[in-house]
Design a protein around this motif. Structure first.
Motif, short mmCIF file in Angstrom:
data_model
loop_
_atom_site.label_atom_id
_atom_site.label_comp_id
_atom_site.label_asym_id
_atom_site.label_seq_id
_atom_site.Cartn_x
_atom_site.Cartn_y
_atom_site.Cartn_z
N SER A 22 0.85 -1.18 0.00
CA SER A 22 0.00 0.00 0.00
C SER A 22 0.89 1.23 0.00
CB SER A 22 -0.88 0.02 1.25
OG SER A 22 -1.76 -1.07 1.23
N TYR A 24 1.84 4.84 1.50
CA TYR A 24 1.73 5.59 2.74
C TYR A 24 2.40 6.95 2.59
CZ TYR A 24 0.44 1.24 5.06
OH TYR A 24 -0.20 0.09 5.43
N CYS A 26 4.40 9.54 4.63
CA CYS A 26 5.17 9.51 5.87
C CYS A 26 5.77 10.88 6.16
CB CYS A 26 6.28 8.46 5.77
SG CYS A 26 5.61 6.79 5.56
N SER A 44 2.68 -2.72 5.61
CA SER A 44 2.01 -2.29 6.85
C SER A 44 2.49 -0.89 7.23
CB SER A 44 2.32 -3.25 7.99
OG SER A 44 3.69 -3.16 8.34
N LYS A 45 1.77 -0.26 8.14
CA LYS A 45 2.14 1.07 8.61
C LYS A 45 3.49 1.03 9.33
CE LYS A 45 0.56 4.76 11.63
NZ LYS A 45 -0.47 5.18 12.59
N ALA A 48 6.20 0.83 6.80
CA ALA A 48 6.35 2.12 6.12
C ALA A 48 7.14 3.10 6.98
CB ALA A 48 4.97 2.69 5.79
N GLU A 49 6.87 3.12 8.29
CA GLU A 49 7.59 4.02 9.18
C GLU A 49 9.07 3.65 9.27
OE1 GLU A 49 5.11 3.98 12.69
OE2 GLU A 49 3.86 5.59 11.88
N LYS A 68 5.94 9.56 11.24
CA LYS A 68 4.56 9.05 11.35
C LYS A 68 3.99 8.90 9.96
CE LYS A 68 3.09 10.87 15.82
NZ LYS A 68 2.10 11.70 16.52
N CYS A 69 3.43 7.74 9.70
CA CYS A 69 2.83 7.48 8.38
C CYS A 69 1.32 7.33 8.51
CB CYS A 69 3.42 6.19 7.79
SG CYS A 69 5.18 6.28 7.47
N LYS A 70 0.64 7.70 7.43
CA LYS A 70 -0.81 7.51 7.37
C LYS A 70 -1.21 7.06 6.00
CE LYS A 70 -1.39 12.47 6.82
NZ LYS A 70 -2.07 13.64 7.17
#
Length: 70
Positions: A22, A24, A26, A44-45, A48-49, A68-70
């Motif tokens: 996915s 993200y 960040c 995953s989040k 990604a971080e 911080k990732c979203k």
């Protein structure tokens, strides 16, 4: 019949690998202040971080306290 099976198998492999990650956004923070963002592809989040922190710190040479990732 064998060619059709082979084509379906190859298409399935490419379809599954393309949807595995996915995208993200960040954000980088230094001294609690927002300093910019990068886009990262990960499963995953948390991954990604980790990837974003590594990219900021080691590949780009930026100072970073946390990501911080979203």
């Amino acid at each position: 019949m064998n060619k059709l099976f082979l084509v379906a198998l190859v298409a399935g492999i490419f379809a599954s690998s393309a949807s595995a990650s996915s995208k993200y956004e960040c954000n980088r923070y230094v001294n609690g202040n927002y300093e910019g963002f990068i886009m990262i592809y990960a499963d995953s989040k948390a991954e990604a971080e980790r990837k974003a922190y590594d990219k900021y710190k080691n590949k780009l040479g930026y100072k970073v306290d946390y990501v911080k990732c979203k």
